[in-house]
Design a protein around this motif. Sequence first.
Motif, short mmCIF file in Angstrom:
data_model
loop_
_atom_site.label_atom_id
_atom_site.label_comp_id
_atom_site.label_asym_id
_atom_site.label_seq_id
_atom_site.Cartn_x
_atom_site.Cartn_y
_atom_site.Cartn_z
N GLY A 69 10.84 -8.30 4.17
CA GLY A 69 9.47 -8.17 3.68
C GLY A 69 9.10 -6.79 3.20
N LYS A 70 10.07 -5.90 3.14
CA LYS A 70 9.78 -4.54 2.69
C LYS A 70 9.77 -4.47 1.16
CE LYS A 70 11.59 -2.68 6.93
NZ LYS A 70 12.57 -1.82 7.58
N VAL A 71 9.35 -3.34 0.64
CA VAL A 71 9.23 -3.12 -0.80
C VAL A 71 10.10 -1.92 -1.18
CG1 VAL A 71 7.64 -2.64 -2.70
CG2 VAL A 71 6.85 -3.98 -0.74
N LEU A 72 10.78 -2.02 -2.30
CA LEU A 72 11.64 -0.94 -2.79
C LEU A 72 10.97 -0.30 -4.00
CD1 LEU A 72 14.41 0.51 -2.62
CD2 LEU A 72 15.27 -1.25 -4.18
N VAL A 73 10.83 1.02 -3.95
CA VAL A 73 10.34 1.79 -5.09
C VAL A 73 11.53 2.60 -5.61
CG1 VAL A 73 8.82 3.64 -5.87
CG2 VAL A 73 7.96 1.88 -4.31
N VAL A 77 0.84 -1.20 0.00
CA VAL A 77 0.00 0.00 0.00
C VAL A 77 0.88 1.25 0.00
CG1 VAL A 77 -1.70 1.33 1.32
CG2 VAL A 77 -1.97 -1.15 1.09
N GLN A 78 1.90 1.26 0.86
CA GLN A 78 2.81 2.40 0.90
C GLN A 78 3.58 2.53 -0.41
OE1 GLN A 78 5.32 1.86 4.32
NE2 GLN A 78 3.73 2.52 5.76
N ALA A 79 3.93 1.39 -1.03
CA ALA A 79 4.64 1.43 -2.31
C ALA A 79 3.77 2.06 -3.40
CB ALA A 79 5.07 0.02 -2.72
N ILE A 80 2.51 1.71 -3.44
CA ILE A 80 1.58 2.28 -4.43
C ILE A 80 1.43 3.78 -4.18
CG2 ILE A 80 -0.82 2.31 -5.22
CD1 ILE A 80 -0.79 -0.79 -4.63
N GLU A 81 1.31 4.18 -2.92
CA GLU A 81 1.21 5.61 -2.59
C GLU A 81 2.47 6.35 -3.02
OE1 GLU A 81 0.46 5.47 1.62
OE2 GLU A 81 -1.69 5.08 1.33
N ARG A 101 7.43 9.40 -15.15
CA ARG A 101 6.56 8.64 -16.05
C ARG A 101 6.61 7.17 -15.67
NH1 ARG A 101 9.18 9.21 -21.47
NH2 ARG A 101 10.96 8.81 -20.16
N LYS A 102 5.67 6.40 -16.19
CA LYS A 102 5.63 4.96 -15.91
C LYS A 102 6.98 4.32 -16.22
CE LYS A 102 3.47 0.61 -17.02
NZ LYS A 102 2.36 -0.11 -17.61
N GLU A 103 7.61 4.73 -17.30
CA GLU A 103 8.89 4.16 -17.72
C GLU A 103 10.00 4.42 -16.71
OE1 GLU A 103 7.21 6.44 -19.81
OE2 GLU A 103 6.12 4.83 -20.77
N ASP A 104 9.78 5.39 -15.81
CA ASP A 104 10.78 5.80 -14.83
C ASP A 104 10.65 5.06 -13.49
OD1 ASP A 104 11.53 7.85 -16.64
OD2 ASP A 104 10.13 9.26 -15.72
N LEU A 105 9.54 4.37 -13.27
CA LEU A 105 9.20 3.85 -11.94
C LEU A 105 9.27 2.33 -11.87
CD1 LEU A 105 6.20 6.23 -11.34
CD2 LEU A 105 8.54 6.48 -10.50
N TYR A 106 9.90 1.84 -10.81
CA TYR A 106 10.11 0.39 -10.62
C TYR A 106 9.74 0.00 -9.20
CZ TYR A 106 12.89 1.07 -14.79
OH TYR A 106 13.30 1.41 -16.06
N VAL A 107 9.18 -1.20 -9.08
CA VAL A 107 8.86 -1.79 -7.79
C VAL A 107 9.64 -3.09 -7.68
CG1 VAL A 107 7.04 -2.84 -6.41
CG2 VAL A 107 6.55 -0.77 -7.71
N ARG A 137 4.40 -11.06 -5.41
CA ARG A 137 4.05 -9.80 -4.74
C ARG A 137 4.56 -8.62 -5.57
NH1 ARG A 137 6.70 -7.54 0.78
NH2 ARG A 137 5.11 -5.99 1.31
N GLU A 138 5.78 -8.71 -6.06
CA GLU A 138 6.35 -7.65 -6.89
C GLU A 138 5.48 -7.39 -8.11
OE1 GLU A 138 10.15 -7.72 -9.74
OE2 GLU A 138 10.70 -7.71 -7.61
N GLU A 139 5.06 -8.46 -8.76
CA GLU A 139 4.22 -8.33 -9.95
C GLU A 139 2.87 -7.69 -9.61
OE1 GLU A 139 2.07 -11.32 -13.11
OE2 GLU A 139 4.08 -11.85 -12.41
N ARG A 140 2.26 -8.12 -8.52
CA ARG A 140 0.96 -7.56 -8.12
C ARG A 140 1.07 -6.07 -7.79
NH1 ARG A 140 0.91 -12.19 -4.97
NH2 ARG A 140 1.16 -10.92 -3.09
N ILE A 141 2.11 -5.70 -7.04
CA ILE A 141 2.27 -4.29 -6.67
C ILE A 141 2.56 -3.44 -7.90
CG2 ILE A 141 3.66 -2.64 -5.35
CD1 ILE A 141 4.09 -4.93 -3.29
#
Length: 115
Positions: A104-108, A17-21, A32-38, A45-49
């Motif tokens: 278990g954390k997520v990297l943006v 949720v925090q990653a999406i925010e 832009r979308k091309e600039d952003l990675y999760v 989980r990576e694919e879903r986020i």
Amino acid sequence: MDSVGAHAYAKVLENGVQAIEEVNRLWDSGYRKEDLYVISHDRDREERIAEAADSNEVGLREEGLFGTLANMFRSRGDELRSKITSLGFSEAEADFFERELDLGKVLVVAKKTSA
């Protein structure tokens, strides 16, 4: 932790949720979308986020053919460190981020690409 280098910005977040925010905040600031990675330790989980955030996963474009093929034979930790360094971070930064992903954390990551 936030990391801002010459090539990319990264932020470790507690959950999807925090990653999406964070992705939405980065969109609002001009990325832009091309600039952003999760990136997450768990591939599903990576694919879903990434899909929910309308962002990218690190792939062939970022790692090149050799890196992508090599990842097929690497442990997940080695694969993640390779993906992170392909986005412009040092080995030490990649080690730090991978340890956070182990928890278990997520990297943006936001990396400006040429227009």
